[in-house]
Design a protein around this motif. Structure first.
Motif, PDB file in Angstrom:
ATOM      1  N   VAL A 221     -13.440   2.511  20.947  1.00  0.00           N
ATOM      2  CA  VAL A 221     -12.628   1.732  20.007  1.00  0.00           C
ATOM      3  C   VAL A 221     -12.051   2.560  18.862  1.00  0.00           C
ATOM      4  N   MET A 222     -12.640   3.706  18.561  1.00  0.00           N
ATOM      5  CA  MET A 222     -12.206   4.450  17.382  1.00  0.00           C
ATOM      6  C   MET A 222     -10.725   4.815  17.385  1.00  0.00           C
ATOM      7  N   PRO A 223     -10.135   5.247  18.509  1.00  0.00           N
ATOM      8  CA  PRO A 223      -8.701   5.553  18.479  1.00  0.00           C
ATOM      9  C   PRO A 223      -7.834   4.340  18.163  1.00  0.00           C
ATOM     10  N   VAL A 224      -8.376   3.133  18.385  1.00  0.00           N
ATOM     11  CA  VAL A 224      -7.616   1.908  18.108  1.00  0.00           C
ATOM     12  C   VAL A 224      -7.831   1.437  16.683  1.00  0.00           C
ATOM     13  N   VAL A 225      -9.082   1.426  16.227  1.00  0.00           N
ATOM     14  CA  VAL A 225      -9.376   0.813  14.926  1.00  0.00           C
ATOM     15  C   VAL A 225      -9.148   1.760  13.751  1.00  0.00           C
ATOM     16  N   ALA A 226      -9.373   3.050  13.930  1.00  0.00           N
ATOM     17  CA  ALA A 226      -9.225   3.983  12.803  1.00  0.00           C
ATOM     18  C   ALA A 226      -7.824   3.945  12.197  1.00  0.00           C
ATOM     19  N   PRO A 227      -6.734   3.944  13.005  1.00  0.00           N
ATOM     20  CA  PRO A 227      -5.394   3.910  12.405  1.00  0.00           C
ATOM     21  C   PRO A 227      -5.121   2.657  11.576  1.00  0.00           C
ATOM     22  N   LEU A 228      -5.826   1.563  11.858  1.00  0.00           N
ATOM     23  CA  LEU A 228      -5.626   0.344  11.069  1.00  0.00           C
ATOM     24  C   LEU A 228      -5.935   0.583   9.599  1.00  0.00           C
ATOM     25  N   PHE A 229      -6.805   1.545   9.320  1.00  0.00           N
ATOM     26  CA  PHE A 229      -7.183   1.868   7.946  1.00  0.00           C
ATOM     27  C   PHE A 229      -6.487   3.129   7.448  1.00  0.00           C
ATOM     28  N   LEU A 230      -6.355   4.136   8.326  1.00  0.00           N
ATOM     29  CA  LEU A 230      -5.771   5.406   7.908  1.00  0.00           C
ATOM     30  C   LEU A 230      -4.303   5.273   7.525  1.00  0.00           C
ATOM     31  N   ARG A 231      -3.594   4.343   8.157  1.00  0.00           N
ATOM     32  CA  ARG A 231      -2.156   4.212   7.933  1.00  0.00           C
ATOM     33  C   ARG A 231      -1.804   3.360   6.717  1.00  0.00           C
ATOM     34  N   GLN A 232      -2.814   2.809   6.053  1.00  0.00           N
ATOM     35  CA  GLN A 232      -2.522   1.910   4.937  1.00  0.00           C
ATOM     36  C   GLN A 232      -2.154   2.632   3.651  1.00  0.00           C
ATOM     37  N   GLY A 233      -2.552   3.896   3.517  1.00  0.00           N
ATOM     38  CA  GLY A 233      -2.388   4.555   2.234  1.00  0.00           C
ATOM     39  C   GLY A 233      -3.522   4.174   1.301  1.00  0.00           C
ATOM     40  N   PHE A 234      -3.242   4.151   0.008  1.00  0.00           N
ATOM     41  CA  PHE A 234      -4.291   3.869  -0.973  1.00  0.00           C
ATOM     42  C   PHE A 234      -4.874   2.472  -0.753  1.00  0.00           C
ATOM     43  N   GLN A 235      -6.205   2.400  -0.817  1.00  0.00           N
ATOM     44  CA  GLN A 235      -6.906   1.117  -0.674  1.00  0.00           C
ATOM     45  C   GLN A 235      -7.904   0.965  -1.810  1.00  0.00           C
ATOM     46  N   GLU A 236      -7.996  -0.258  -2.329  1.00  0.00           N
ATOM     47  CA  GLU A 236      -8.930  -0.545  -3.411  1.00  0.00           C
ATOM     48  C   GLU A 236     -10.358  -0.593  -2.874  1.00  0.00           C
ATOM     49  N   SER A 237     -11.304  -0.373  -3.778  1.00  0.00           N
ATOM     50  CA  SER A 237     -12.709  -0.341  -3.370  1.00  0.00           C
ATOM     51  C   SER A 237     -13.368  -1.704  -3.363  1.00  0.00           C
ATOM     52  N   SER A 238     -12.734  -2.723  -3.938  1.00  0.00           N
ATOM     53  CA  SER A 238     -13.294  -4.077  -3.919  1.00  0.00           C
ATOM     54  C   SER A 238     -12.186  -5.079  -3.640  1.00  0.00           C
ATOM     55  N   SER A 239     -12.573  -6.292  -3.274  1.00  0.00           N
ATOM     56  CA  SER A 239     -11.604  -7.293  -2.815  1.00  0.00           C
ATOM     57  C   SER A 239     -10.827  -7.958  -3.944  1.00  0.00           C
ATOM     58  N   ALA A 240     -11.266  -7.814  -5.198  1.00  0.00           N
ATOM     59  CA  ALA A 240     -10.620  -8.521  -6.298  1.00  0.00           C
ATOM     60  C   ALA A 240      -9.208  -8.002  -6.574  1.00  0.00           C
ATOM     61  N   ALA A 241      -9.050  -6.684  -6.660  1.00  0.00           N
ATOM     62  CA  ALA A 241      -7.749  -6.114  -7.031  1.00  0.00           C
ATOM     63  C   ALA A 241      -6.649  -6.408  -6.006  1.00  0.00           C
ATOM     64  N   PRO A 242      -6.878  -6.227  -4.700  1.00  0.00           N
ATOM     65  CA  PRO A 242      -5.812  -6.570  -3.743  1.00  0.00           C
ATOM     66  C   PRO A 242      -5.421  -8.043  -3.796  1.00  0.00           C
ATOM     67  N   PHE A 243      -6.388  -8.906  -4.055  1.00  0.00           N
ATOM     68  CA  PHE A 243      -6.067 -10.331  -4.132  1.00  0.00           C
ATOM     69  C   PHE A 243      -5.219 -10.622  -5.367  1.00  0.00           C
ATOM     70  N   GLU A 244      -5.490  -9.936  -6.471  1.00  0.00           N
ATOM     71  CA  GLU A 244      -4.653 -10.090  -7.656  1.00  0.00           C
ATOM     72  C   GLU A 244      -3.224  -9.636  -7.365  1.00  0.00           C
ATOM     73  N   ASP A 245      -3.071  -8.533  -6.622  1.00  0.00           N
ATOM     74  CA  ASP A 245      -1.731  -8.079  -6.230  1.00  0.00           C
ATOM     75  C   ASP A 245      -1.045  -9.110  -5.347  1.00  0.00           C
ATOM     76  N   TYR A 246      -1.799  -9.681  -4.425  1.00  0.00           N
ATOM     77  CA  TYR A 246      -1.259 -10.718  -3.544  1.00  0.00           C
ATOM     78  C   TYR A 246      -0.699 -11.877  -4.364  1.00  0.00           C
ATOM     79  N   LEU A 247      -1.446 -12.300  -5.383  1.00  0.00           N
ATOM     80  CA  LEU A 247      -1.013 -13.430  -6.212  1.00  0.00           C
ATOM     81  C   LEU A 247       0.177 -13.056  -7.090  1.00  0.00           C
ATOM     82  N   ALA A 248       0.145 -11.853  -7.645  1.00  0.00           N
ATOM     83  CA  ALA A 248       1.144 -11.470  -8.636  1.00  0.00           C
ATOM     84  C   ALA A 248       2.434 -10.942  -8.026  1.00  0.00           C
ATOM     85  N   LEU A 249       2.341 -10.211  -6.915  1.00  0.00           N
ATOM     86  CA  LEU A 249       3.502  -9.495  -6.376  1.00  0.00           C
ATOM     87  C   LEU A 249       4.110 -10.143  -5.148  1.00  0.00           C
ATOM     88  N   GLY A 250       3.413 -11.131  -4.567  1.00  0.00           N
ATOM     89  CA  GLY A 250       4.005 -11.886  -3.474  1.00  0.00           C
ATOM     90  C   GLY A 250       3.993 -11.173  -2.138  1.00  0.00           C
TER      91      GLY A 250
END
Length: 370
Positions: A221-250
């Motif tokens: 599975v690694m060749p399939v699942v690893a790119p799902l994370f590697l291709r995202q660029g910067f990722q937050e360390s907790s779930s709060a900040a991305p959700f705030e972006d979702y609410l604020a930036l649409g």
């Protein structure tokens, strides 16, 4: 019977009722007083290491008051579930409270805990928008069933993500005809539980609908699942900040965000004016539950776990923060009464891999980040 005798009997009956009521009230007051005194005599302060999504719950004054009525004061410190699992320290903490069962299993073994408590849980979902859901429906990836939206073709969604498909390449994509890749956004899998649960779900799909349980499965599975994370660029360390972006930036920032159902439900409960917006939840089929498991290290931690799992007031308060609970009502009943509907049951639910195999996948992705 004369009127005078009847009056006398009536007064005697009233006197008996009054005396009986006084005795009952005195005994009830005495019992309550004794219970309060006992709680005060056994008062404890418990310090816990928790996932960030539970911080608001423990800071709520109503939660503090219920705990205090049982003689318990709780202070908390935030950390990622993976960090919590590797940070067992009974000298500093009375309990660990990660957001996923695999991390809790590792922590239970380290603490040699006789009991663990699972007071609430929440499914992994995609926080999305109606125009995005309509595009996915037009391309056979999602369906609307009744009042709710479901990603019914998770393999298809992962294929789009793996192939680097752009939103503008999809049929009927006029509402979001951008060059942005069809790639769900998540937190950092190296630290955050929501990303780890997304990895667990993606690995199940990539492993021919089987839970990963061997090194052979991991290698597959690694060749399939690893790119799902590697291709995202910067990722937050907790779930709060991305959700705030979702609410604020649409949807321009986050057309598909890996999230907890509890985050959206809590937001809608607290902001009823946003319930008729284009925000919506997409429930993956299959999905999995992120189980919030409290592992006690000390008797004080044990008391916190017992109260969170059994006290009906704390259950209702947890539901007001969007969590599903045990008990006679589980959450959706309360939410529906407040204008926030959610599926009463999710049928297509899987279990995550054991901590050993989940950790091996996370380490494999971690090595690819370097």
């Amino acid at each position: 019977m004369t009127g005078r005798r009847a009056l006398a009997l009536g007064l005697a009956a009233l006197l008996l009722v009054g005396v009986g009521g006084g005795i009952w009230y005195s005994r009830t007051s005495l019992v309550q007083s004794q219970q309060v005194q006992l709680a005060q005599q056994q008062a404890v302060t418990a310090r816990g290491l928790i996932g960030s999504e539970k911080e608001a719950f423990f800071q709520d004054e109503r939660v503090r008051e219920v705990l205090a009525s049982h003689g318990v004061t709780v202070t908390v410190q935030k950390a990622g579930s993976r960090s919590i699992a590797g940070s067992y320290d009974p000298e500093q903490y009375d309990f660990g409270f990660p957001s996923g069962a695999p991390a809790a299993v590792q922590l239970k073994a380290a603490a040699k805990a006789a009991n663990v408590y699972t007071p609430f849980y929440t499914p992994i979902v995609f926080a999305s928008w109606k125009p995005i859901a309509d595009i996915l429906i037009a391309n056979g990836i999602a369906r609307k069933l009744g009042d709710f939206y479901y990603v019914t073709d998770m393999p298809g969604l992962m294929t789009l993500a793996g192939n680097g498909t752009r939103w503008r390449d999809l049929k009927q994509s006029g509402a979001f005809a951008t060059g942005k890749a069809v790639l769900p956004a998540s937190t950092d899998v190296r630290s955050s539980n929501s990303a780890a649960m997304y990895l667990a779900l993606a690995s199940y799909v990539a492993n021919s609908q089987q839970v990963v349980q061997s090194q052979e499965d991991v290698d597959r599975v690694m060749p399939v699942v690893a790119p799902l994370f590697l291709r995202q660029g910067f990722q937050e360390s907790s779930s709060a900040a991305p959700f705030e972006d979702y609410l604020a930036l649409g949807m321009g920032k986050a057309p598909l965000l890996v999230a907890y159902e509890s985050q959206l439900v809590e937001f809608w409960l607290r902001h009823p004016q946003r319930r008729n917006s284009e925000m919506l939840i997409l429930y993956p089929q299959p999905t999995l539950y992120s189980k919030h498991v409290l592992v006690p290290y000390t008797p004080a931690g044990e008391r916190v776990g017992q109260l969170l799992e059994s006290d009906p007031q704390l259950r209702v308060l947890a539901q007001e923060f969007g969590f599903r609970t045990g008990g006679d009502t589980h959450g959706p009943e309360l939410w529906a009464g407040k204008g926030v509907p959610a599926p009463a049951q999710l049928v297509d639910v899987i279990e995550p891999p054991s901590q050993e195999w989940l950790e091996r996948m996370i380490v494999g992705i971690e090595q690819r980040f370097k």
